[in-house]
Design a protein around this motif. Structure first.
Motif, PDB file in Angstrom:
ATOM      1  N   ASP A   1      -9.704   1.488   4.171  1.00 42.69           N
ATOM      2  CA  ASP A   1      -9.836   2.520   3.143  1.00 42.69           C
ATOM      3  C   ASP A   1      -8.560   2.640   2.324  1.00 42.69           C
ATOM      4  O   ASP A   1      -8.606   2.906   1.112  1.00 42.69           O
ATOM      5  CB  ASP A   1     -10.161   3.874   3.786  1.00 42.69           C
ATOM      6  CG  ASP A   1     -11.610   3.966   4.236  1.00 42.69           C
ATOM      7  OD1 ASP A   1     -12.370   3.018   3.964  1.00 42.69           O
ATOM      8  OD2 ASP A   1     -11.972   4.980   4.856  1.00 42.69           O
TER       9      ASP A   1
ATOM     10  N   THR B   1       0.826  -1.203   0.000  1.00 42.48           N
ATOM     11  CA  THR B   1       0.000   0.000   0.000  1.00 42.48           C
ATOM     12  C   THR B   1       0.861   1.254   0.000  1.00 42.48           C
ATOM     13  O   THR B   1       0.834   2.037   0.941  1.00 42.48           O
ATOM     14  CB  THR B   1      -0.922   0.016   1.235  1.00 42.48           C
ATOM     15  OG1 THR B   1      -0.095  -0.075   2.421  1.00 42.48           O
ATOM     16  CG2 THR B   1      -1.901  -1.121   1.201  1.00 42.48           C
TER      17      THR B   1
ATOM     18  N   LEU C   1      -8.644  -0.084  -0.190  1.00 37.59           N
ATOM     19  CA  LEU C   1      -9.634   0.213  -1.221  1.00 37.59           C
ATOM     20  C   LEU C   1      -9.099   1.257  -2.196  1.00 37.59           C
ATOM     21  O   LEU C   1      -9.364   1.192  -3.398  1.00 37.59           O
ATOM     22  CB  LEU C   1     -10.929   0.710  -0.570  1.00 37.59           C
ATOM     23  CG  LEU C   1     -11.756  -0.338   0.179  1.00 37.59           C
ATOM     24  CD1 LEU C   1     -12.935   0.320   0.885  1.00 37.59           C
ATOM     25  CD2 LEU C   1     -12.248  -1.425  -0.775  1.00 37.59           C
ATOM     26  N   GLN C   2      -8.354   2.217  -1.671  1.00 34.35           N
ATOM     27  CA  GLN C   2      -7.780   3.245  -2.522  1.00 34.35           C
ATOM     28  C   GLN C   2      -6.840   2.650  -3.555  1.00 34.35           C
ATOM     29  O   GLN C   2      -6.697   3.155  -4.668  1.00 34.35           O
ATOM     30  CB  GLN C   2      -7.036   4.272  -1.662  1.00 34.35           C
ATOM     31  CG  GLN C   2      -6.395   5.392  -2.461  1.00 34.35           C
ATOM     32  CD  GLN C   2      -5.875   6.494  -1.569  1.00 34.35           C
ATOM     33  OE1 GLN C   2      -6.636   7.295  -1.064  1.00 34.35           O
ATOM     34  NE2 GLN C   2      -4.566   6.535  -1.369  1.00 34.35           N
ATOM     35  N   HIS C   3      -6.186   1.545  -3.188  1.00 35.77           N
ATOM     36  CA  HIS C   3      -5.288   0.860  -4.107  1.00 35.77           C
ATOM     37  C   HIS C   3      -5.984  -0.271  -4.862  1.00 35.77           C
ATOM     38  O   HIS C   3      -5.341  -1.122  -5.463  1.00 35.77           O
ATOM     39  CB  HIS C   3      -4.081   0.299  -3.341  1.00 35.77           C
ATOM     40  CG  HIS C   3      -3.126   1.356  -2.887  1.00 35.77           C
ATOM     41  ND1 HIS C   3      -3.323   2.085  -1.738  1.00 35.77           N
ATOM     42  CD2 HIS C   3      -1.984   1.826  -3.436  1.00 35.77           C
ATOM     43  CE1 HIS C   3      -2.329   2.950  -1.595  1.00 35.77           C
ATOM     44  NE2 HIS C   3      -1.516   2.815  -2.603  1.00 35.77           N
ATOM     45  N   LYS C   4      -7.337  -0.266  -4.768  1.00 37.06           N
ATOM     46  CA  LYS C   4      -8.153  -1.260  -5.472  1.00 37.06           C
ATOM     47  C   LYS C   4      -7.762  -2.688  -5.099  1.00 37.06           C
ATOM     48  O   LYS C   4      -7.682  -3.580  -5.943  1.00 37.06           O
ATOM     49  CB  LYS C   4      -8.044  -1.059  -6.999  1.00 37.06           C
ATOM     50  CG  LYS C   4      -8.596   0.279  -7.470  1.00 37.06           C
ATOM     51  CD  LYS C   4      -8.462   0.439  -8.972  1.00 37.06           C
ATOM     52  CE  LYS C   4      -9.150   1.687  -9.468  1.00 37.06           C
ATOM     53  NZ  LYS C   4      -8.636   2.929  -8.845  1.00 37.06           N
ATOM     54  N   LYS C   5      -7.510  -2.876  -3.817  1.00 36.59           N
ATOM     55  CA  LYS C   5      -7.166  -4.192  -3.293  1.00 36.59           C
ATOM     56  C   LYS C   5      -8.189  -4.605  -2.245  1.00 36.59           C
ATOM     57  O   LYS C   5      -8.773  -3.767  -1.560  1.00 36.59           O
ATOM     58  CB  LYS C   5      -5.763  -4.190  -2.665  1.00 36.59           C
ATOM     59  CG  LYS C   5      -4.645  -3.932  -3.656  1.00 36.59           C
ATOM     60  CD  LYS C   5      -3.292  -4.003  -2.964  1.00 36.59           C
ATOM     61  CE  LYS C   5      -2.158  -3.790  -3.958  1.00 36.59           C
ATOM     62  NZ  LYS C   5      -0.833  -3.861  -3.285  1.00 36.59           N
ATOM     63  N   THR C   6      -8.399  -5.902  -2.135  1.00 35.18           N
ATOM     64  CA  THR C   6      -9.294  -6.419  -1.108  1.00 35.18           C
ATOM     65  C   THR C   6      -8.472  -7.051  -0.002  1.00 35.18           C
ATOM     66  O   THR C   6      -7.355  -7.513  -0.222  1.00 35.18           O
ATOM     67  CB  THR C   6     -10.251  -7.478  -1.690  1.00 35.18           C
ATOM     68  OG1 THR C   6      -9.471  -8.545  -2.270  1.00 35.18           O
ATOM     69  CG2 THR C   6     -11.143  -6.865  -2.754  1.00 35.18           C
TER      70      THR C   6
END
Length: 274
Positions: free
Chosen positions: A132, A98, A135-140
């Protein structure tokens, strides 16, 4: 050599690693390995005279212990396991998952949780903050892994998770390490007017994440944070808000709550025409 890495933390290790893993694929090989170990010995003061033989022996020791696939290359996780304490190893791996590109990203998320500008967020809020960030890095991230990250951060931090701690340590105690303060790349007092204008364009573009032509919200926060970091190592949420108010009062000439490009240029003593 056993104590040679005592003062190496995740931030220092990652800075060294990124210098050699140029393509950021997570491993180094061939001549890069020799250069890496030579640089490491010099950085840590492991030897007064660094010879090819000493580099070879250090390399062989690491390779025999950690090149489990025998492919002649080392992965960052393998090397970090031996060179870093467990908690620093954790910080390193999280940091690679991240990475924050600038202070604006951090402040945008931080403001959602530190609503009263106290500089503190609770462990429960920290969990949401980390989610968050993913999510900002489009990861789960699974609930169990999120719990692990949160618990590890709380455990390794010497005090409450605070904005002050984050800005001062830049991730030495916490995991959200930003890259080098962007403003450190520029010397606005030692350049010609033309050079200063060119540098100003780069600075404004870096913080104007929305590309709106004006700094607002977290963009102002990010700029203020980096400016304050240049003069003080310790920043509280209250200090940040005070300086933010001063900056807006000085630069926001039209009173719209934003800092237009020409307004910031005037604050920095530049003649700017759009």
């Amino acid at each position: 050599m056993d104590n040679a890495f005592d003062n190496l933390d995740a931030v220092g290790f990652l800075q060294i690693w990124q210098h050699f893993d140029v393509d950021d694929n997570g491993y180094i090989e061939g001549k890069e390995l020799d250069d890496f170990f030579r640089h490491m010995m010099k950085k840590l003061g492991m030897s007064d005279e660094i010879t090819d033989d000493k580099v070879r022996r250090l390399k062989e020791r690491f390779m025999s212990a950690y090149d489990t696939t025998a492919d002649g290359r080392l992965q960052i996780q393998e090397l970090a396991t031996m060179m870093l304490p467990e908690e620093e190893n954790f910080l390193l791996l999280f940091r690679r998952e991240t990475p924050l590109d600038n202070s604006v990203e951090f402040m945008r998320i931080w403001r959602n949780y530190d609503a009263d500008s106290s500089g503190y967020i609770s462990a429960i809020e920290l969990k949401g903050f980390l989610q968050d960030l993913f999510l900002q890095h489009k990861k789960t991230i699974s609930p169990s892994k999120l719990e692990e990250y949160t618990d590890t951060l709380v455990t390794t931090s010497p005090s409450s998770f605070t904005l002050c701690l984050h800005l001062r340590a830049l991730g030495q105690e916490v995991i959200l390490a930003l890259k080098e303060n962007f403003l450190l790349k520029f010397d606005m007092n030692a350049c010609s007017q033309e050079d200063r204008k060119r540098d100003f364009e780069k600075i404004f573009a870096h913080y104007d994440v929305s590309k709106s032509g004006a700094l607002e919200g977290p963009e102002v926060d990010g700029f203020v944070k980096d400016m304050m970091e240049l003069v003080t190592p310790t920043i509280s949420g209250t200090d940040l808000d005070k300086f933010r108010k001063v900056l807006l009062g000085h630069c926001d000439m039209n009173g719209d709550g934003k800092i237009q490009k020409n307004e910031l240029a005037l604050c920095l003593g530049l003649k700017y025409s759009s």
